[in-house]
Design an enzyme around this catalytic site. Structure first.
Site, PDB file in Angstrom:
ATOM      1  N   HIS A 140      27.774  45.547  50.290  1.00 17.91           N
ATOM      2  CA  HIS A 140      27.201  44.558  49.310  1.00 17.91           C
ATOM      3  C   HIS A 140      26.144  43.644  49.782  1.00 17.91           C
ATOM      4  O   HIS A 140      25.953  42.745  48.657  1.00 17.91           O
ATOM      5  CB  HIS A 140      28.257  43.818  48.679  1.00 17.91           C
ATOM      6  CG  HIS A 140      29.496  44.793  47.775  1.00 17.91           C
ATOM      7  ND1 HIS A 140      29.110  45.150  46.496  1.00 17.91           N
ATOM      8  CD2 HIS A 140      30.437  45.358  48.346  1.00 17.91           C
ATOM      9  CE1 HIS A 140      30.179  45.772  46.356  1.00 17.91           C
ATOM     10  NE2 HIS A 140      31.113  46.045  47.254  1.00 17.91           N
TER      11      HIS A 140
ATOM     12  N   LYS B  73      24.498  33.228  37.719  1.00 18.22           N
ATOM     13  CA  LYS B  73      24.957  33.862  38.899  1.00 18.22           C
ATOM     14  C   LYS B  73      25.192  32.937  40.058  1.00 18.22           C
ATOM     15  O   LYS B  73      25.366  31.716  39.691  1.00 18.22           O
ATOM     16  CB  LYS B  73      23.786  34.456  39.628  1.00 18.22           C
ATOM     17  CG  LYS B  73      22.504  33.849  39.797  1.00 18.22           C
ATOM     18  CD  LYS B  73      21.524  34.793  40.070  1.00 18.22           C
ATOM     19  CE  LYS B  73      20.767  35.588  38.986  1.00 18.22           C
ATOM     20  NZ  LYS B  73      21.355  36.922  39.124  1.00 18.22           N
ATOM     21  N   ARG B  74      26.057  33.136  41.028  1.00 15.65           N
ATOM     22  CA  ARG B  74      26.545  32.327  41.971  1.00 15.65           C
ATOM     23  C   ARG B  74      25.068  31.495  42.470  1.00 15.65           C
ATOM     24  O   ARG B  74      23.966  31.671  42.560  1.00 15.65           O
ATOM     25  CB  ARG B  74      27.224  32.711  43.218  1.00 15.65           C
ATOM     26  CG  ARG B  74      28.556  33.455  42.940  1.00 15.65           C
ATOM     27  CD  ARG B  74      29.398  31.903  42.620  1.00 15.65           C
ATOM     28  NE  ARG B  74      29.694  31.495  43.915  1.00 15.65           N
ATOM     29  CZ  ARG B  74      30.754  31.370  44.482  1.00 15.65           C
ATOM     30  NH1 ARG B  74      31.678  32.005  44.476  1.00 15.65           N
ATOM     31  NH2 ARG B  74      30.778  30.281  45.504  1.00 15.65           N
TER      32      ARG B  74
ATOM     33  N   LYS C 216      18.983  33.376  46.040  1.00 15.52           N
ATOM     34  CA  LYS C 216      18.749  33.519  44.460  1.00 15.52           C
ATOM     35  C   LYS C 216      17.707  32.701  43.882  1.00 15.52           C
ATOM     36  O   LYS C 216      17.315  33.027  42.676  1.00 15.52           O
ATOM     37  CB  LYS C 216      20.290  33.534  43.618  1.00 15.52           C
ATOM     38  CG  LYS C 216      21.318  34.710  44.122  1.00 15.52           C
ATOM     39  CD  LYS C 216      22.449  34.378  43.460  1.00 15.52           C
ATOM     40  CE  LYS C 216      23.629  35.416  44.079  1.00 15.52           C
ATOM     41  NZ  LYS C 216      23.676  36.720  43.722  1.00 15.52           N
TER      42      LYS C 216
ATOM     43  N   THR D  35      23.957  42.366  38.963  1.00 18.00           N
ATOM     44  CA  THR D  35      24.702  42.984  37.866  1.00 18.00           C
ATOM     45  C   THR D  35      24.451  42.492  36.593  1.00 18.00           C
ATOM     46  O   THR D  35      24.525  42.776  35.388  1.00 18.00           O
ATOM     47  CB  THR D  35      26.362  43.447  37.963  1.00 18.00           C
ATOM     48  OG1 THR D  35      26.946  42.285  38.674  1.00 18.00           O
ATOM     49  CG2 THR D  35      26.518  44.682  38.914  1.00 18.00           C
TER      50      THR D  35
ATOM     51  N   LYS E 243      23.584  43.431  32.572  1.00 14.20           N
ATOM     52  CA  LYS E 243      24.311  43.028  31.488  1.00 14.20           C
ATOM     53  C   LYS E 243      23.332  42.510  30.439  1.00 14.20           C
ATOM     54  O   LYS E 243      23.530  42.456  29.166  1.00 14.20           O
ATOM     55  CB  LYS E 243      25.308  42.075  31.915  1.00 14.20           C
ATOM     56  CG  LYS E 243      26.508  42.621  32.548  1.00 14.20           C
ATOM     57  CD  LYS E 243      27.391  41.517  33.333  1.00 14.20           C
ATOM     58  CE  LYS E 243      28.199  42.165  34.449  1.00 14.20           C
ATOM     59  NZ  LYS E 243      28.785  41.181  35.420  1.00 14.20           N
TER      60      LYS E 243
HETATM   61  C1  26Q Z   1      32.306  36.537  54.161  1.00  6.65           C
HETATM   62  C2  26Q Z   1      32.716  36.108  55.142  1.00  6.65           C
HETATM   63  C3  26Q Z   1      33.966  35.313  55.365  1.00  6.65           C
HETATM   64  C4  26Q Z   1      34.660  34.912  54.062  1.00  6.65           C
HETATM   65  C5  26Q Z   1      33.798  35.722  52.874  1.00  6.65           C
HETATM   66  C6  26Q Z   1      32.939  36.206  52.855  1.00  6.65           C
HETATM   67  C7  26Q Z   1      32.245  36.896  51.421  1.00  6.65           C
HETATM   68  C8  26Q Z   1      32.890  36.541  50.366  1.00  6.65           C
HETATM   69  C9  26Q Z   1      32.394  36.857  49.025  1.00  6.65           C
HETATM   70  C10 26Q Z   1      31.171  37.546  51.522  1.00  6.65           C
HETATM   71  C11 26Q Z   1      30.651  38.326  50.420  1.00  6.65           C
HETATM   72  C12 26Q Z   1      31.104  37.722  49.095  1.00  6.65           C
HETATM   73  C13 26Q Z   1      30.727  38.282  47.922  1.00  6.65           C
HETATM   74  C14 26Q Z   1      29.646  38.770  48.011  1.00  6.65           C
HETATM   75  C15 26Q Z   1      29.053  39.632  46.614  1.00  6.65           C
HETATM   76  O1  26Q Z   1      29.279  39.152  45.542  1.00  6.65           O
HETATM   77  N1  26Q Z   1      28.035  40.483  46.571  1.00  6.65           N
HETATM   78  C16 26Q Z   1      27.475  40.858  45.461  1.00  6.65           C
HETATM   79  O2  26Q Z   1      27.687  42.246  45.219  1.00  6.65           O
HETATM   80  C17 26Q Z   1      27.396  42.667  43.960  1.00  6.65           C
HETATM   81  C18 26Q Z   1      28.086  43.686  43.664  1.00  6.65           C
HETATM   82  O3  26Q Z   1      27.800  44.925  44.487  1.00  6.65           O
HETATM   83  C19 26Q Z   1      25.676  42.821  44.063  1.00  6.65           C
HETATM   84  O4  26Q Z   1      25.334  43.093  42.724  1.00  6.65           O
HETATM   85  C20 26Q Z   1      25.126  41.437  44.588  1.00  6.65           C
HETATM   86  O5  26Q Z   1      23.775  41.481  44.636  1.00  6.65           O
HETATM   87  C21 26Q Z   1      25.741  41.065  45.791  1.00  6.65           C
HETATM   88  O6  26Q Z   1      25.182  39.627  46.051  1.00  6.65           O
END
Ligand code: 26Q
Length: 812
Positions: free
Chosen positions: A346, A532-533, A538, A640, A644
C-alpha cells in the site's frame, strides 16, 4: 418482513430487555433493542453460511489486516438485509427518528485511514458477492485515538468505543488459542536423528476471538470478521502475579499502532503483529485439521491475504505450524505456504516499509526468527549463480541487522499487488524492480474500490432518490448501472435535481457544523473538501497556500470577484508526527484569523472538523462540491476518498497520482481539473537533484507573500510552527515540491471557480463523475482478487443469478 410484524417484535423485545414502554425508552435502549433484533435475524444465515462453506469444502479466504475501519454497522446491516425502509417507517410510526437511533452507535474505529477502510469495504463486498471470505484482526480496546483541538493543537484522547458494550460481536471462548512469545529455542535431537525445536520459558498469552457477522447485500451470506483479544491463560493465572505482567498482556490489544517513536512502542507493535497472525493461522489450521484434510492440499482450501506487511509473519507462522506441528518437510511446507499466501503493498514511502531489528524479533519470537533465517538462507542459495550478488543483497530478507518484512511477504507468497495502475507500475519498475525481475509473474495490479452501497445508498439518500427516479434502481445492485446516467447529461430537469440534492446535503452538513462547532457557514459557497490523514506528501499545506492566496487577494489586492468558498478539512496526525501537528495548528489559526476578519469572512471560511471518522465522512462527502486530491505525484498509492467524492458528484482537482489517473480516464479530461508535476517529472528531479525551492519563492511575489506569512506575524497565535513550515519549504528544500506545484495549483483552482460559476457546465461535470464511479466498486475489485489471486468462488452463483435484482427478504 413487514412493518406490522416488525413493530410487534420490536415492542415485545423492548419489554423483554428493558421492561419499558417505547415512550419511556432512551435512544440507547431503542438502539440496543433494534440491534439485538437485527443480529438475531441474521444469526441463522450466519450459521448456515459457515456450514455451507464447510460442507461444500469450499476454499476460503482469510484477509489478515492489522486494521479494520467499519464505522457504524446498524444502517449497513439494515440496508443489506433489506430492512432499511420498513424499519425507518415503523419507527417513525412509533415517534422515533431512525437517524437519532443510529447516532447512538460508536464508530468501530480500529484503523488509521485508507488501509483499514479498504479492508472493511472489502469485507462488505466479499459478503455481498457471496464469496467465502473472512477477516482476521485485533480487537483493540481503544482503537485509534480521539482527536480534540485545544488552542488549535491536536490533543489525543482514548476512544472508549467499548464503554457501552458492542452489540455486534460474539465472544467465542471455545475457539481460544495460545500464542507464545519470548523465551529460548533450541533444537533437540530425536531418536530418529531429526531435530525438534524446544521453546523454553515462553510467555503464553491466550488469544480469544470475538466474531462479527459481515452481512452481504440481500443474498443471505453472512461472513465472519474475527478480532482477537489477549488474555491471561487460565492455567497461568497464578504465574501472572505482578501488575506489570498483567498490564503487559492487556497492552497487547489496548491501542492501535501505539507510538512507534520509541523502542518500547515498536516492540509492542511487533508483538501485536505476531499475536494476531499466530492466533489467526492457528485457528485456520486447527479448523482444517478437524475436517481431517490432507495438509499437502491446503492451498485448495485456504487462501491467506497479507494486507500490507503488518501480517507478513503469516509466512513464518504458517511454516512453523507445518514443520513443527505437522512434521512436514521444509520443501513441501514451503511449496504450500507460497501457494496459500498473497500480499498487497500500500505504499512506496520508504519510511513506511517495515523493518525489524534482528535482536528484537529474535527476542519476541525466537522460533519465528529461526524460520525466517532459514527462508533467507535458502533464498540466497537458490539465487546464487542465477542473479548478481548485489541483487541478492538487495532482495534478501535479513540485511543490515534488519528483517525486511516486504521481502518476506514477496518471497513467501505467489502474488504481490499494488493498489492502482501507477502504483503497481512503480512497484514493478522502481521500488520492487529487483523482485519483479526475479518473479515477474507474481506482480499484478488491483486498483482499489469502495463499498458503493455505504458511500451512496447509505450516506446520500437525496442523490439516491434522484438516481432511482432517473435511471431506475438497478444501480443499487450493480454500481456499473450508474453509467445509465450518461444519457441525461443534457437533461435540464435531471441536472436541476442533482443540484437540489447537493444543496440538501450541503444544508445537512451546515446544520451539523453549527451543532458541533457553533460555526455558521455559507451554504451557497463552494464546499471544498480535503479529508484524509495528515501527511506532508498529501500536501494539505498546498491547500493552505491557496487559501492564503485568496485571503491576500481580498485583503491586499482588493479583489471582489472571488467565488465564496468553505474549505472543509478532516485529518488526524500521528501522535509522534511533529510536523503534521504543526500543520494542524497553523490551519486552525488561519481558520480563526479569517473568521474574525469581516473583510474576508463572507467570502472565505475554513472548517476543520475534529476527530475525522467514517461517520463524519458520511456527512461531509455527500455535501462536497470539490474533491482535493493533491498529493505529490507518485506518493499516494491509490487514495479512496477520491472515489467516494466522485461517486457523490464532487469535481476533483488532482495531481496525476494514484487512482486519480484512472478517475481522469473514466470521466475524461473535461470533467476533472488536473495540475502539477507528473510522476516522471518528479523522478527526473530526483535523478538530477536539481530542484531548488528557493527559486520559486524568489521569483513569485505572490508566493513569497504567502510563505512569509508563516513567520512575519500575519497569522496570530502561531510560534515555532510557522517557522517549521517556513523552514521545511526553504531551508530543507521542500521535500514534496509544494512550491514547484503552487502556480499550477492556483491556476487549477481558478479553473474550478470559473467552472462552478457556470452552473450548467458544473452540474454536467458532476453528473459525469457520478455516472462513471461504478468502475470503482469494491464488488468488482474483490471479484478480480477472487479470480486472479485467491482462486475462490461464489458459494452459490445460481442462487445469486436467480435472485438478480430481486429482494431476498429476511424474515423474523
Ligand atoms: C508502518 C511501520 C510501523 C508501524 C506502522 C506502519 C504503518 C501503519 C499504517 C504503515 C502504513 C499504514 C497505513 C497505510 C495506508 O493507509 N495506506 C493507504 O492505503 C490505501 C488503501 O490501499 C491507499 O488508498 C492509500 O493511498 C495509502 O496511503
Amino acid at each position: 418482513m413487514n412493518k406490522k410484524v416488525f413493530k410487534k417484535k420490536f415492542l415485545d423485545l423492548l419489554t423483554e430487555k428493558f421492561a419499558i414502554s417505547v415512550e419511556d425508552a432512551s435512544l440507547f435502549e431503542i438502539y440496543t433493542t433494534l440491534g439485538t433484533l437485527v443480529r438475531s435475524s441474521y444469526a441463522k444465515d450466519w450459521r448456515r453460511t459457515w456450514n455451507t462453506y464447510d460442507q461444500c469444502q469450499q476454499k476460503q479466504l482469510y484477509y489478515f489486516s492489522i486494521e479494520f475501519l467499519p464505522g457504524r454497522m446498524m444502517k449497513s446491516n439494515l440496508l443489506n438485509m433489506g430492512w432499511l425502509d420498513t424499519v425507518q417507517e415503523a419507527l417513525a410510526d412509533l415517534g422515533i427518528n431512525l437517524d437519532d437511533v443510529l447516532a447512538q452507535e460508536p464508530d468501530m474505529a480500529l484503523g488509521n485511514g485508507g488501509l483499514g477502510r479498504l479492508a472493511s469495504c472489502f469485507m462488505d463486498s466479499i459478503a455481498s458477492e457471496g464469496l467465502p471470505g473472512n477477516g482476521n484482526g485485533i480487537r483493540y480496546k481503544y482503537g485509534l485515538f480521539k482527536q480534540k483541538f485545544i488552542d488549535g493543537y491536536q490533543v489525543e484522547l482514548p476512544n472508549e468505543w467499548l464503554a457501552r458494550g458492542n452489540l455486534w460481536e460474539v465472544r467465542r471462548e471455545s475457539k481460544a488459542v495460545d500464542v507464545c512469545f519470548n523465551g529460548h529455542v533450541y533444537l533437540k535431537k530425536q531418536a530418529d536423528g531429526s531435530l525438534e525445536p524446544i521453546h523454553e520459558n515462553p510467555t503464553i498469552v491466550r488469544a480469544v476471538p470475538y466474531d462479527t457477522g459481515m452481512v452481504g447485500f440481500r443474498n443471505g451470506t453472512v461472513n465472519t470478521l474475527r478480532l482477537w483479544d489477549a488474555e491471561i491463560p487460565l492455567s497461568e493465572e497464578s504465574y501472572y502475579r505482578s501488575i506489570e505482567q498483567r498490564r503487559a498482556i492487556q497492552d497487547l490489544t489496548s491501542v492501535l499502532y501505539p507510538d512507534d517513536s520509541n523502542e518500547e512502542g515498536r516492540r509492542l507493535r511487533l508483538m501485536q503483529e505476531y499475536f494476531f497472525v499466530s492466533a489467526g493461522v492457528q485457528s485456520i489450521l486447527r479448523h482444517f485439521k478437524a475436517k481431517q484434510k490432507d495438509f499437502h492440499n491446503l492451498d485448495e482450501f485456504v487462501a491467506i491475504h497479507i494486507n500490507d506487511t503488518h501480517p507478513a509473519l503469516c509466512v513464518a507462522e504458517f511454516m512453523r505450524l507445518l514443520l513443527d506441528e505437522e512434521k512436514m518437510s521444509w520443501e513441501r511446507a514451503w511449496n504450500v505456504t507460497v501457494k496459500v499466501m498473497s500480499y498487497t503493498n500500500h505504499t512506496i514511502m520508504a519510511e513506511a516499509l517495515e523493518k525489524w531489528p534482528v535482536d528484537m524479533l529474535q527476542s519476541v519470537q525466537p522460533r519465528i526468527y529461526q524460520i525466517i533465517e532459514e527462508i533467507d538462507r535458502r533464498f540466497i542459495e537458490e539465487m546464487t549463480g542465477v542473479v548478481d550478488w548485489e541483487v541478492i543483497q538487495r532482495t534478501r530478507i535479513i540485511s543490515d541487522n534488519l528483517v525486511h518484512m516486504a521481502h518476506l511477504a514477496i518471497i513467501g507468497s505467489h502474488s504481490t499487488n499494488g493498489v492502482a495502475k501507477l502504483h503497481s507500475d512503480l512497484l514493478k519498475n522502481v521500488v520492487l524492480h529487483d523482485f519483479y525481475r526475479l518473479y515477474p509473474d507474481r506482480f499484478n495490479n488491483k486498483t482499489n474500490g469502495i463499498a458503493e452501497r455505504r458511500w451512496l445508498q447509505l450516506a446520500n439518500p437525496a442523490l439516491s432518490q434522484v438516481l432511482d427516479q432517473t435511471i431506475g434502481d438497478s444501480w443499487r445492485y450493480d454500481a456499473n448501472d450508474l453509467h445509465l446516467l450518461m444519457n441525461f447529461r443534457e437533461d435540464e430537469a435531471v441536472l436541476k435535481q442533482l443540484q437540489v440534492a447537493k444543496q440538501a446535503n450541503k444544508h445537512r452538513l451546515t446544520e451539523f457544523v453549527l451543532k458541533e462547532t457553533g460555526l455558521k457557514i455559507n451554504e451557497t459557497a463552494i464546499f471544498d473538501v480535503q479529508i484524509k490523514r495528515l501527511h506532508a506528501y498529501k500536501r494539505q499545506l498546498l491547500n493552505l497556500l491557496h487559501i492564503l492566496t485568496l485571503y491576500f487577494e481580498i485583503k491586499e489586492e482588493g479583489k471582489t470577484d472571488i467565488q465564496p468558498r468553505v474549505f472543509i478539512f478532516g485529518a488526524k496526525a500521528a501522535p509522534s508526527y511533529h510536523y503534521a501537528k504543526s500543520i494542524i495548528k497553523v490551519l486552525n489559526e488561519v481558520a480563526t484569523m479569517i473568521r474574525h476578519d469581516p473583510a474576508v469572512s463572507d467570502k472565505l471560511s475554513i472548517v476543520f472538523l475534529e476527530d475525522y471518522s467514517v461517520s463524519l465522512a458520511e456527512v461531509i462527502i455527500p455535501a462536497a462540491d470539490v474533491s482535493e486530491q493533491i498529493s505529490l505525484a507518485s506518493k499516494e498509492a491509490s487514495g479512496t476518498s477520491n472515489m467516494k467524492l466522485m461517486l457523490n458528484g464532487a469535481v476533483t482537482i488532482a495531481t496525476l497520482d494514484g487512482a486519480n489517473i484512472e478517475i481522469r480516464d473514466a470521466v475524461g479530461e473535461e470533467n476533472i481539473v488536473i495540475f502539477g508535476l507528473t510522476e516522471s517529472q518528479v523522478y527526473d528531479y530526483y535523478e538530477q537533484a536539481n530542484y531548488h525551492s528557493y527559486t520559486y519563492y524568489e521569483s513569485s511575489p505572490k508566493l513569497k507573500r504567502v510563505v512569509d506569512s508563516f513567520i512575519d506575524g500575519t497569522i496570530p497565535n502561531i510560534y515555532q510552527e510557522g517557522v517549521e513550515i517556513f523552514d521545511s519549504l526553504l531551508k530543507y528544500n521542500d521535500e514534496f515540491f509544494v512550491l514547484r506545484d503552487y502556480e499550477a495549483y492556483i491556476q487549477a483552482q481558478r479553473q474550478i471557480a470559473a467552472d462552478y460559476q457556470q452552473q450548467d457546465k458544473w452540474l454536467r461535470m458532476s453528473l459525469v463523475n457520478i455516472a462513471n464511479a461504478g468502475r470503482f466498486s469494491a464488488d468488482d475489485t474483490v471479484m478480480k482478487y477472487a479470480e486472479d489471486i485467491w482462486q475462490i468462488e461464489k458459494t452459490n452463483p445460481k442462487r445469486r443469478q436467480a435472485e438478480d435484482k430481486k429482494y431476498v427478504p429476511y424474515t423474523l
